[in-house]
Design a protein around this motif. Structure first.
Motif, PDB file in Angstrom:
ATOM      1  N   ASN A 167       0.836  -1.222  -0.037  1.00 59.61           N
ATOM      2  CA  ASN A 167      -0.022   0.044   0.063  1.00 59.61           C
ATOM      3  C   ASN A 167       0.959   1.492   0.080  1.00 59.61           C
ATOM      4  O   ASN A 167       0.406   2.130  -0.562  1.00 59.61           O
ATOM      5  CB  ASN A 167      -0.793  -0.044   1.270  1.00 59.61           C
ATOM      6  N   CYS A 168       1.866   1.196   0.972  1.00 59.03           N
ATOM      7  CA  CYS A 168       2.925   2.266   0.930  1.00 59.03           C
ATOM      8  C   CYS A 168       3.658   2.759  -0.114  1.00 59.03           C
ATOM      9  O   CYS A 168       4.623   3.388  -0.413  1.00 59.03           O
ATOM     10  CB  CYS A 168       3.474   1.905   2.097  1.00 59.03           C
ATOM     11  N   LEU A 169       3.706   1.680  -0.991  1.00 56.58           N
ATOM     12  CA  LEU A 169       4.543   1.977  -2.482  1.00 56.58           C
ATOM     13  C   LEU A 169       3.433   2.291  -3.732  1.00 56.58           C
ATOM     14  O   LEU A 169       4.002   2.420  -4.590  1.00 56.58           O
ATOM     15  CB  LEU A 169       5.147   0.409  -2.727  1.00 56.58           C
ATOM     16  N   THR A 170       2.355   2.136  -3.444  1.00 58.08           N
ATOM     17  CA  THR A 170       1.394   2.491  -4.431  1.00 58.08           C
ATOM     18  C   THR A 170       0.960   3.683  -4.517  1.00 58.08           C
ATOM     19  O   THR A 170       0.671   4.411  -3.587  1.00 58.08           O
ATOM     20  CB  THR A 170       0.251   1.594  -4.414  1.00 58.08           C
ATOM     21  N   GLY A 171       1.018   4.585  -5.846  1.00 59.65           N
ATOM     22  CA  GLY A 171       0.564   5.702  -6.045  1.00 59.65           C
ATOM     23  C   GLY A 171      -1.181   5.663  -5.897  1.00 59.65           C
ATOM     24  O   GLY A 171      -1.754   4.746  -6.481  1.00 59.65           O
TER      25      GLY A 171
END
Ligand code: TYM
Length: 332
Positions: free
Chosen positions: A95-99
């Motif tokens: 989640n924290c890597l997805t725009g």
């Protein structure tokens, strides 16, 4: 052995013919040649409201159907997603890597949230594809056997794996979709322009594998074709007939060209009668086998527990490596 991973939602009632021909059938074949992981995705299921007792029953029902379809716990790892907490844990990292924009472009989310209304769609539905990314990456899957509608989610998986690897060092295998051209998209029998799905406009176009065989035969016989009479595989010009040919060809192992020849000079009625018979022969033992697994929930549950244990061994290793790469302080 190359590794495959795939999942299916525990829907109410039963799997439909699209699930089986588009995905589960391939799962059964791949367990012979691949290191195979298959799961019932209950975490994904709660992205839309679920009744707790029904969700539990549907999860067992899904597992029973997978076994009835031919998955063999000796040949593959069959488990329930929520039994392996690493899915949710890696999901957070992903989640924290997805725009935000990137997630907003997922077409399945756009379709589903449009249907529900933006206010009712949950954040879970929005991040659904990212949890799926975690599912796949946790097992370092080489291939993901699915239907065409999942292709975009696998592309996202590749993108995020590359991003993570680029930023933190090589950690994840880049998976490829495993989508068979012939059965990538099975169509609704009443509206052969749209894919067969639970949310179809009319139940008449949807073949549920656990329906009464007689009802299934009836649905096949009333499938929409066209005003012509020629039995020819031509998805653009004759979508209804082509869909029936695809289904018959896959279930019997007879090539489409051979079927076309066999039906020369015959009408749609003959094709439908034959397909109805083949369908009945397929679903009748499938129903019986599913019921056998359901009748013995203890065996079913312990089989799923063993599967989860095997899955966890792999998932825990990937998660530990990921946490380390990200820079989390190890718990002593
Ligand atoms: P789900 O549960 O909607 O569908 C299960 C599988 O059935 C395929 N399928 C079809 N194939 C051909 N024609 C159709 N009409 C048709 N309808 C459904 C789907 O493509 C799918 O392969 N997001 C996934 C579940 C999932 C998953 C994963 C898959 C969760 N995590 C990780 C692969 C890897 C889904 O909702 O499938």
């Amino acid at each position: 052995r190359p590794r495959v991973l795939s999942g299916i939602q525990p829907t109410a009632g039963s799997f439909h013919l699209g699930n089986y021909l588009g995905a589960v059938r391939q799962w059964v074949a791949l367990q012979e040649t691949h290191d195979a992981f298959y799961m019932v995705v209950d975490l994904h299921a709660i992205t839309v409201p679920q009744d707790p007792a029904e969700l539990r029953a549907n999860t067992r029902l899904a597992a029973a159907q997978l076994l009835a379809a031919g998955l063999d716990p000796e040949r593959c790892t069959l488990f329930v997603q929520s039994h392996v907490p690493e899915h949710a844990q890696l999901g957070w990292v992903m989640n924290c890597l997805t725009g935000f924009g990137e997630a907003s472009r997922m077409t399945q989310f756009k379709d589903k949230s449009a249907k529900q209304g933006a206010e009712r769609a949950t954040v879970g539905l929005f991040t659904y594809p990212i949890l799926q990314v975690a599912d796949i990456l946790l097992y370092q899957a080489d291939q993901v056997p699915v239907g065409e509608d999942q292709r975009q989610h696998i592309e996202l998986t590749r993108d995020l794996a590359e991003r993570f690897n680029g930023r933190f060092g090589r950690t994840f295998t880049l998976p490829a979709p495993y989508i068979l051209k012939e059965t990538a998209k099975i169509y609704d029998l009443q509206d052969p322009q749209i894919k067969m799905s639970k949310s179809a406009s009319t139940p008449k176009g949807l073949i549920n594998l656990l329906d009464e065989p007689k009802a299934t035969a009836k649905k096949v016989k009333s499938a929409v074709t066209d005003t012509d009479t020629v039995i020819r595989f031509d998805p653009a010009g004759k979508p209804g007939v082509s869909n029936l040919l695809t289904i018959l060809s896959t279930l019997t192992g007879t090539g489409v060209a051979e079927l076309e020849q066999g039906y020369e000079g015959k009408g749609y009625g003959a094709l439908k009668t034959d397909l109805a018979e083949v369908m009945v022969d397929f679903v009748t033992p499938f129903r019986a086998r599913t019921q056998e697994f359901l009748d013995d929930p203890e065996t079913l549950d312990s089989l799923l527990a063993k599967g989860a244990e095997k899955a966890r061994a792999v998932a825990a290793e990937t998660l530990a490596q990921t946490y380390d790469r990200v820079g989390f302080l190890p718990a002593k």
